[in-house]
Design a protein around this motif. Structure first.
Motif, PDB file in Angstrom:
ATOM      1  N   LEU A  78       0.774  -1.314   0.033  1.00  0.00           N
ATOM      2  CA  LEU A  78       0.052   0.105  -0.151  1.00  0.00           C
ATOM      3  C   LEU A  78       0.735   1.274   0.233  1.00  0.00           C
ATOM      4  N   LEU A  79       2.143   1.062   0.527  1.00  0.00           N
ATOM      5  CA  LEU A  79       2.976   2.273   0.470  1.00  0.00           C
ATOM      6  C   LEU A  79       3.347   2.538  -0.961  1.00  0.00           C
ATOM      7  N   GLU A 120       3.231  11.046   9.713  1.00  0.00           N
ATOM      8  CA  GLU A 120       3.483  10.703   8.304  1.00  0.00           C
ATOM      9  C   GLU A 120       4.435   9.457   8.575  1.00  0.00           C
ATOM     10  N   ALA A 121       5.467   9.227   9.599  1.00  0.00           N
ATOM     11  CA  ALA A 121       6.254   8.181   9.630  1.00  0.00           C
ATOM     12  C   ALA A 121       5.388   6.728   9.929  1.00  0.00           C
ATOM     13  N   ALA A 122       4.572   7.035  10.881  1.00  0.00           N
ATOM     14  CA  ALA A 122       3.436   5.722  11.270  1.00  0.00           C
ATOM     15  C   ALA A 122       2.655   5.340  10.133  1.00  0.00           C
ATOM     16  N   LEU A 123       2.228   6.477   9.435  1.00  0.00           N
ATOM     17  CA  LEU A 123       1.515   6.147   8.121  1.00  0.00           C
ATOM     18  C   LEU A 123       2.251   5.152   7.204  1.00  0.00           C
ATOM     19  N   ARG A 124       3.313   5.611   6.956  1.00  0.00           N
ATOM     20  CA  ARG A 124       4.234   4.996   5.928  1.00  0.00           C
ATOM     21  C   ARG A 124       4.519   3.652   6.328  1.00  0.00           C
ATOM     22  N   ARG A 125       4.909   3.376   7.655  1.00  0.00           N
ATOM     23  CA  ARG A 125       5.135   2.115   8.307  1.00  0.00           C
ATOM     24  C   ARG A 125       4.019   1.092   7.968  1.00  0.00           C
ATOM     25  N   ALA A 128       3.488   0.215   4.478  1.00  0.00           N
ATOM     26  CA  ALA A 128       4.587  -0.725   4.073  1.00  0.00           C
ATOM     27  C   ALA A 128       4.266  -2.236   4.619  1.00  0.00           C
ATOM     28  N   GLY A 129       3.666  -2.523   5.485  1.00  0.00           N
ATOM     29  CA  GLY A 129       3.474  -3.716   6.143  1.00  0.00           C
ATOM     30  C   GLY A 129       2.368  -4.469   5.500  1.00  0.00           C
ATOM     31  N   THR A 130       1.683  -4.054   4.516  1.00  0.00           N
ATOM     32  CA  THR A 130       0.547  -4.467   3.967  1.00  0.00           C
ATOM     33  C   THR A 130       0.695  -4.607   2.255  1.00  0.00           C
TER      34      THR A 130
END
Length: 143
Positions: A78-79, A120-125, A128-130
């Motif tokens: 998704l990232l 923003e960092a939490a969203l990207r993490r 990236a995990g999905t």
């Protein structure tokens, strides 16, 4: 302010194309994808054009025209999709510089920047995990 659904529509379209290809079809048309998303094919074409620029899909013209994934669903996160369609930050500071004579105007930028950077960092993490394979698995489970 309404929520932005571009990531949802893009993930829907890519997941649909991936499943369609998995079922033996070479390319998917904008019309087919638009039917699933319940939107106009022009909306899908514009979104897929952005995804093509990012290298996530490719298009075929002429007889048998349509769209195909350039990678399998398991390697698309998704990232990847988010970066392709939302290149800017989630939140922005003022467009104009606030009043430098005001105590809030002086400090609001730095105060909110720290929070926004963390969001923003939490969203990207999380994105990236999905993978889109994960999305398809969950879709098929729910169906």
């Amino acid at each position: 302010m309404s929520a932005n659904s571009r990531l949802t529509v893009a993930a829907h379209a890519l997941t649909w194309i991936g499943l369609y290809q998995r079922r033996g079809h070479e390319v998917a048309t904008s019309e087919q994808i638009a039917t699933s998303v319940n939107t106009n094919p022009v909306v899908i074409r514009r979104l897929l054009a952005e995804l093509r620029k990012a290298g996530l899909v490719e298009s075929q013209r002429g007889a048998g025209a349509g769209w195909r994934l350039t990678r399998d669903l398991a390697s698309l996160t998704l990232l990847d999709v988010y970066r392709a369609i939302e290149p800017g930050p989630v939140f922005a500071l003022h467009r104009a510089v606030p009043d430098p004579e005001c105590v809030v105007g002086q400090g609001i930028g730095p105060a909110l920047s720290a929070v926004y950077d963390g969001v923003e960092a939490a969203l990207r993490r999380e994105l990236a995990g999905t993978t889109l394979e994960d999305v398809l698995r969950d879709v098929l489970k729910a169906a």
